[in-house]
Write a protein that holds these residues in place. Structure first.
Motif, PDB file in Angstrom:
ATOM      1  N   ARG A 198     -36.499  14.813  -6.877  1.00 23.48           N
ATOM      2  CA  ARG A 198     -35.525  13.801  -6.461  1.00 23.48           C
ATOM      3  C   ARG A 198     -36.118  12.407  -6.480  1.00 23.48           C
ATOM      4  NH1 ARG A 198     -32.340  15.805  -1.157  1.00 23.48           N
ATOM      5  NH2 ARG A 198     -31.431  13.724  -1.460  1.00 23.48           N
ATOM      6  N   LYS A 199     -37.411  12.273  -6.208  1.00 27.08           N
ATOM      7  CA  LYS A 199     -38.026  10.950  -6.200  1.00 27.08           C
ATOM      8  C   LYS A 199     -38.156  10.365  -7.606  1.00 27.08           C
ATOM      9  CE  LYS A 199     -42.623  13.082  -6.115  1.00 27.08           C
ATOM     10  NZ  LYS A 199     -43.898  13.172  -5.359  1.00 27.08           N
TER      11      LYS A 199
ATOM     12  N   ASN B  16     -36.162  19.172  -4.492  1.00 28.83           N
ATOM     13  CA  ASN B  16     -36.713  18.119  -3.638  1.00 28.83           C
ATOM     14  C   ASN B  16     -37.911  17.442  -4.287  1.00 28.83           C
ATOM     15  OD1 ASN B  16     -36.976  16.539  -1.349  1.00 28.83           O
ATOM     16  ND2 ASN B  16     -38.333  17.996  -0.321  1.00 28.83           N
TER      17      ASN B  16
ATOM     18  N   PRO C  77     -26.026  17.127  -1.186  1.00 27.93           N
ATOM     19  CA  PRO C  77     -27.352  17.550  -0.708  1.00 27.93           C
ATOM     20  C   PRO C  77     -27.245  18.857   0.064  1.00 27.93           C
ATOM     21  CG  PRO C  77     -26.497  15.797   0.670  1.00 27.93           C
ATOM     22  CD  PRO C  77     -25.483  15.996  -0.419  1.00 27.93           C
TER      23      PRO C  77
ATOM     24  N   CYS D 116     -25.745  16.885  -8.399  1.00 30.07           N
ATOM     25  CA  CYS D 116     -24.931  15.744  -8.820  1.00 30.07           C
ATOM     26  C   CYS D 116     -23.917  16.261  -9.834  1.00 30.07           C
ATOM     27  CB  CYS D 116     -25.806  14.658  -9.442  1.00 30.07           C
ATOM     28  SG  CYS D 116     -27.158  14.093  -8.395  1.00 30.07           S
TER      29      CYS D 116
ATOM     30  N   GLU E 207     -22.221  13.652  -5.068  1.00 30.89           N
ATOM     31  CA  GLU E 207     -23.552  14.241  -4.897  1.00 30.89           C
ATOM     32  C   GLU E 207     -23.527  15.124  -3.658  1.00 30.89           C
ATOM     33  OE1 GLU E 207     -26.354  11.109  -4.674  1.00 30.89           O
ATOM     34  OE2 GLU E 207     -25.940  10.339  -6.693  1.00 30.89           O
TER      35      GLU E 207
ATOM     36  N   ILE F 182     -31.085  19.225  -8.759  1.00 28.64           N
ATOM     37  CA  ILE F 182     -32.369  18.531  -8.673  1.00 28.64           C
ATOM     38  C   ILE F 182     -33.079  19.027  -7.413  1.00 28.64           C
ATOM     39  CG2 ILE F 182     -33.514  16.295  -8.646  1.00 28.64           C
ATOM     40  CD1 ILE F 182     -30.892  15.088  -9.720  1.00 28.64           C
TER      41      ILE F 182
ATOM     42  N   ARG G 166     -28.304   8.220 -12.601  1.00 26.33           N
ATOM     43  CA  ARG G 166     -27.210   9.179 -12.786  1.00 26.33           C
ATOM     44  C   ARG G 166     -26.017   8.465 -13.409  1.00 26.33           C
ATOM     45  NH1 ARG G 166     -28.966   8.919  -7.649  1.00 26.33           N
ATOM     46  NH2 ARG G 166     -30.336  10.567  -6.879  1.00 26.33           N
TER      47      ARG G 166
ATOM     48  N   CYS H  97     -32.617  20.606  -2.086  1.00 26.74           N
ATOM     49  CA  CYS H  97     -32.018  20.426  -3.402  1.00 26.74           C
ATOM     50  C   CYS H  97     -30.777  19.544  -3.299  1.00 26.74           C
ATOM     51  CB  CYS H  97     -31.657  21.770  -4.022  1.00 26.74           C
ATOM     52  SG  CYS H  97     -33.060  22.862  -4.305  1.00 26.74           S
ATOM     53  N   MET H  98     -30.399  19.009  -4.421  1.00 25.75           N
ATOM     54  CA  MET H  98     -29.205  18.174  -4.514  1.00 25.75           C
ATOM     55  C   MET H  98     -28.514  18.464  -5.834  1.00 25.75           C
ATOM     56  SD  MET H  98     -28.875  14.011  -4.377  1.00 25.75           S
ATOM     57  CE  MET H  98     -29.932  13.824  -5.808  1.00 25.75           C
TER      58      MET H  98
END
Length: 318
Positions: A82-83, A79, A54, A62, A52, A77, A89, A59-60
């Motif tokens: 993300r929650k 921000n 960040p 994966c 992953e 994904i 995943r 943004c992130m």
């Protein structure tokens, strides 16, 4: 049903060809965030390993890659989304990645699949279509076998907003598709192409607008009890009263027989009407029970529903 646009979710898919070029991830995140897309399924990122990443923008990414800088699938994904990804995943291989998302009414899975194209080697096709059990378990051999639909071919847009790939001969075609479960076909309200998004790829960004809906079919599976037609009952009752008044004025044998005959006819008609009403009530309660309408079922039971079980409980002994 309330239609709140704030609950709409934008998803996307994009074959970016490669993210190994310096600065490509920054361009990618800017293009995605400018269009308000929460999650984008990426193909051919060409990163190795499963990790992953960040970024300062929130943004992130994966990723699910192999041992070489080939293929590779990933999810970008933002921000805001993300929650909603709580440990959902599940990278499978360099061609398949599964993501679990928490949404408004229920959770759903996004499966990112990069299948071999027509010009791919036969060995790669055999591995993907014949030996990958994980892909077959989720994807199935055909879309019809899993009750899948292809909504990316359903929405009517201009031809330039439907083609997803530009060939080296400068021809356009639609080869990137969105599939979803047929039960939730109406949840997808739009699919279109963003031709202006650019990460130096010959594929265009595909946007999916999702709006979750609750099924209201359960509350409409039964029909209300129809009103009884009392015209025939009133007619027989009036005829019996007229014959009875004649019998009281002149009690002859014929008048007495006519009065008894009409009384039997009235009783038989009333019994048939009552029996049909009870049968309709039984069907209504069965439909309420099957559709899970427990509250309406209890209300129907409290309203004085008393079916006649006397005949079914009688025995032949008298």
């Amino acid at each position: 049903m309330l239609r709140n646009k704030n609950h709409d979710c934008k998803l996307g898919t994009w074959n970016c060809r490669t993210l190994t070029v310096p600065g490509s991830t920054r361009i990618l995140t800017e293009e995605v965030r400018a269009r308000g897309i929460g999650i984008v399924a990426l193909q051919e990122v060409r990163w190795k390993g499963i990790t992953e990443r960040p970024y300062p923008s929130g943004c992130m990414i994966c990723q699910s890659g192999g041992e070489k800088h080939e293929f590779g699938t990933a999810f970008l994904i933002t921000n805001e989304m993300r929650k909603r990804v709580n440990g959902g995943r599940q990278p499978i291989n360099e061609r398949t990645f599964r993501l679990r998302i928490r949404c408004r009414f229920f959770n759903f899975s996004i499966i990112n699949v990069h299948s071999p194209h027509l010009g791919s080697p036969d060995d790669g096709k055999e591995i993907f279509y014949g030996k990958e059990l994980a892909v077959r378990s989720w994807w199935g051999s055909t879309t019809a076998a899993q009750n899948m639909t292809i909504p990316s071919t359903f929405f009517q847009h201009a031809h330039r907003f439907s083609c997803t790939w530009r060939s080296p001969q400068q021809t356009y075609s639609q080869i990137d598709h969105i599939l979803n479960d047929g039960r939730h076909f109406s949840d997808i309200i739009d699919i279109r192409i963003y031709r202006g998004a650019n990460v130096d790829s010959d594929h265009f960004l595909v946007m999916v607008k999702l709006r979750q809906k609750l099924c209201v079919a359960n509350s409409q599976r039964y029909q209300p009890t129809p009103k009884l037609n009392t015209d025939r009952l009133r007619q027989v009752l009036s005829e019996k009263n007229i014959v009875r008044s004649k019998m009281l004025r002149r009690e002859t044998r014929q008048n007495v027989e006519n009065c008894k005959r009409l009384r039997r006819q009235q009783t038989r008609l009333f019994q048939n009407k009552k029996r049909s009403l009870e049968e309709s009530d039984v069907q209504l309660m069965e439909q309420l029970s099957q559709s899970g309408e427990s509250r309406k079922l209890m209300d129907a039971a409290r309203s004085g529903f008393t079916p006649m079980f006397a005949k079914s409980c009688r025995t032949s002994e008298k």
